[in-house]
Design a protein around this motif. Structure first.
Motif, short mmCIF file in Angstrom:
data_model
loop_
_atom_site.label_atom_id
_atom_site.label_comp_id
_atom_site.label_asym_id
_atom_site.label_seq_id
_atom_site.Cartn_x
_atom_site.Cartn_y
_atom_site.Cartn_z
N ARG A 34 0.82 -1.20 0.00
CA ARG A 34 0.00 0.00 0.00
C ARG A 34 0.85 1.26 0.00
O ARG A 34 0.53 2.24 -0.67
CB ARG A 34 -0.93 0.00 1.22
CG ARG A 34 -1.81 1.25 1.30
CD ARG A 34 -2.91 1.13 2.32
NE ARG A 34 -3.68 2.35 2.41
CZ ARG A 34 -4.59 2.74 1.52
NH1 ARG A 34 -4.83 1.98 0.47
NH2 ARG A 34 -5.25 3.87 1.67
N GLU A 35 1.98 1.22 0.73
CA GLU A 35 2.81 2.43 0.82
C GLU A 35 3.38 2.81 -0.54
O GLU A 35 3.56 4.00 -0.83
CB GLU A 35 3.94 2.21 1.83
CG GLU A 35 4.99 1.18 1.46
CD GLU A 35 4.60 -0.24 1.80
OE1 GLU A 35 5.49 -1.11 1.74
OE2 GLU A 35 3.41 -0.48 2.13
N VAL A 36 3.63 1.81 -1.40
CA VAL A 36 4.15 2.09 -2.73
C VAL A 36 3.07 2.78 -3.57
O VAL A 36 3.33 3.77 -4.27
CB VAL A 36 4.63 0.81 -3.43
CG1 VAL A 36 4.94 1.06 -4.90
CG2 VAL A 36 5.86 0.26 -2.71
N ALA A 37 1.85 2.26 -3.51
CA ALA A 37 0.75 2.86 -4.27
C ALA A 37 0.48 4.28 -3.82
O ALA A 37 0.28 5.20 -4.63
CB ALA A 37 -0.51 2.01 -4.14
N VAL A 38 0.49 4.51 -2.50
CA VAL A 38 0.23 5.85 -1.97
C VAL A 38 1.34 6.81 -2.36
O VAL A 38 1.08 7.93 -2.83
CB VAL A 38 0.07 5.80 -0.43
CG1 VAL A 38 0.01 7.21 0.13
CG2 VAL A 38 -1.18 5.01 -0.05
N ALA A 39 2.59 6.39 -2.18
CA ALA A 39 3.72 7.26 -2.51
C ALA A 39 3.73 7.58 -4.00
O ALA A 39 4.00 8.73 -4.39
CB ALA A 39 5.02 6.60 -2.09
N THR A 40 3.45 6.60 -4.83
CA THR A 40 3.43 6.84 -6.28
C THR A 40 2.41 7.90 -6.63
O THR A 40 2.69 8.83 -7.40
CB THR A 40 3.11 5.53 -7.03
OG1 THR A 40 4.16 4.58 -6.77
CG2 THR A 40 3.01 5.76 -8.52
N GLY A 41 1.22 7.80 -6.06
CA GLY A 41 0.16 8.76 -6.37
C GLY A 41 0.44 10.15 -5.86
O GLY A 41 0.01 11.14 -6.46
N LEU A 42 1.17 10.26 -4.75
CA LEU A 42 1.42 11.56 -4.14
C LEU A 42 2.69 12.24 -4.63
O LEU A 42 2.76 13.47 -4.68
CB LEU A 42 1.49 11.43 -2.62
CG LEU A 42 0.20 11.11 -1.88
CD1 LEU A 42 0.48 10.92 -0.40
CD2 LEU A 42 -0.84 12.21 -2.10
#
Length: 303
Positions: A34-42
């Motif tokens: 999840r942290e990868v998906a969140v960081a990518t989007g932000l």
């Protein structure tokens, strides 16, 4: 319109079916990291976000096939997947919803094609993994599997044109990251029958596989873990060079990747012999603070 929908527009993903395919892959990436998906989007420019998601989803799908089930089943499933992806790349089209986003991203970023091919060719290195006799064996694994896997996503974050220097810096960074994973996931790997530390290294410290499997926490085991984390930290320090080799707009994301490994290494060092029972991870507050700091940098025209 939400952030994800704006990212799809910016990436030129307009077909409703393809947008749905990308959306499913975003959910898959969020489910396993999840942290990868969140960081990518932000942290990344909107136009790059769906392509990084597609690359990460492809890498995860391939890795899952390599790791799931008996060896014969894994070989067969991996061969089928490689054939499907290769045929789709050659044809430039696919009716497989797991491959369609990858094809669109390859069209937008042609350099991704070679990295996908490299990773598929590297699959046997993981399928045939039987442990490392020496440190040199580990380094060959990094060259033969870890680096090709990492470059599937990393090539999208790197500079346009020649990536020779960038790839060398990525190699240093992923050497640190792979060793960190092996040390931090030691208990889980041993439970699955995999010893990922070189036999030579264990012998140098007077530690046996049984010592690790039975979570014996004597001085020799602690010295072994400390030695491996010292190597991680030295290599991570050198691997920070990768940050300066990416476009300015990508640096918040790459700094975040480097810093997460630094925080994880620190957590593993604090855990000590507890690593023989479970992995360590950075505290949620530290991770959120890191993400927030890099998000602010991204919004302030990062450098």
């Amino acid at each position: 319109m939400g952030r994800w929908e704006r990212a799809l527009d910016a990436a030129g993903v307009h077909d409703p079916g393809l947008r749905a395919d990308y959306g499913r892959q975003r959910q898959q990436v969020a489910a396993y990291k999840r942290e990868v998906a969140v960081a990518t989007g932000l942290l990344l420019p909107a136009a790059l976000v769906p392509h990084v998601i597609a690359a990460a989803a492809f890498m995860h799908r391939t890795d899952t096939l390599l790791d799931s089930g008996p060896a014969a089943d894994r070989r067969a499933a991996s061969a089928r997947w490689e054939r499907k992806v290769s045929e789709s790349l050659a044809a430039g089209r696919s009716d497989n919803p797991e491959i369609r986003p990858l094809l669109h991203s390859v069209e937008a970023h042609p350099g991704l094609r070679d990295r996908v091919v490299d990773y598929l060719a590297a699959a046997t290195a993981d399928l045939e993994f039987a442990g490392f006799a020496t440190e040199d064996d580990y380094q060959r694994y990094v060259d033969g599997y870890s680096l090709p896997a990492f470059m599937v996503v990393a090539t999208l974050l790197g500079p346009d044109g020649d990536q020779t220097a960038y790839r060398a810096a990525c190699r240093t960074f992923i050497d640190a990251g792979q060793r960190l994973d092996f040390v931090n996931d030691l208990a889980e790997d041993l439970a699955d029958g995999r010893l990922t530390l070189p036999a030579q290294t264990l012998a140098e410290h007077g530690v046996t596989r049984t010592d690790l499997e039975q979570a014996r926490t004597g001085p020799a085991v602690l010295a072994l873990l400390t030695d491996q984390l010292d190597r991680v930290d030295r290599t991570l320090t050198a691997g920070r060079a990768v940050i300066g080799l990416v476009p300015a707009a990508h640096r918040p994301m790459v700094r975040c990747l480097v810093r997460v490994d630094e925080l994880t290494s620190a957590a593993a060092r604090s855990a000590g012999a507890a690593l023989l029972r479970r992995p360590a991870s950075p505290g949620k507050f530290a991770a959120l603070r890191l993400l927030g700091r890099e998000y602010l940098r991204a919004r302030r025209s990062p450098s």
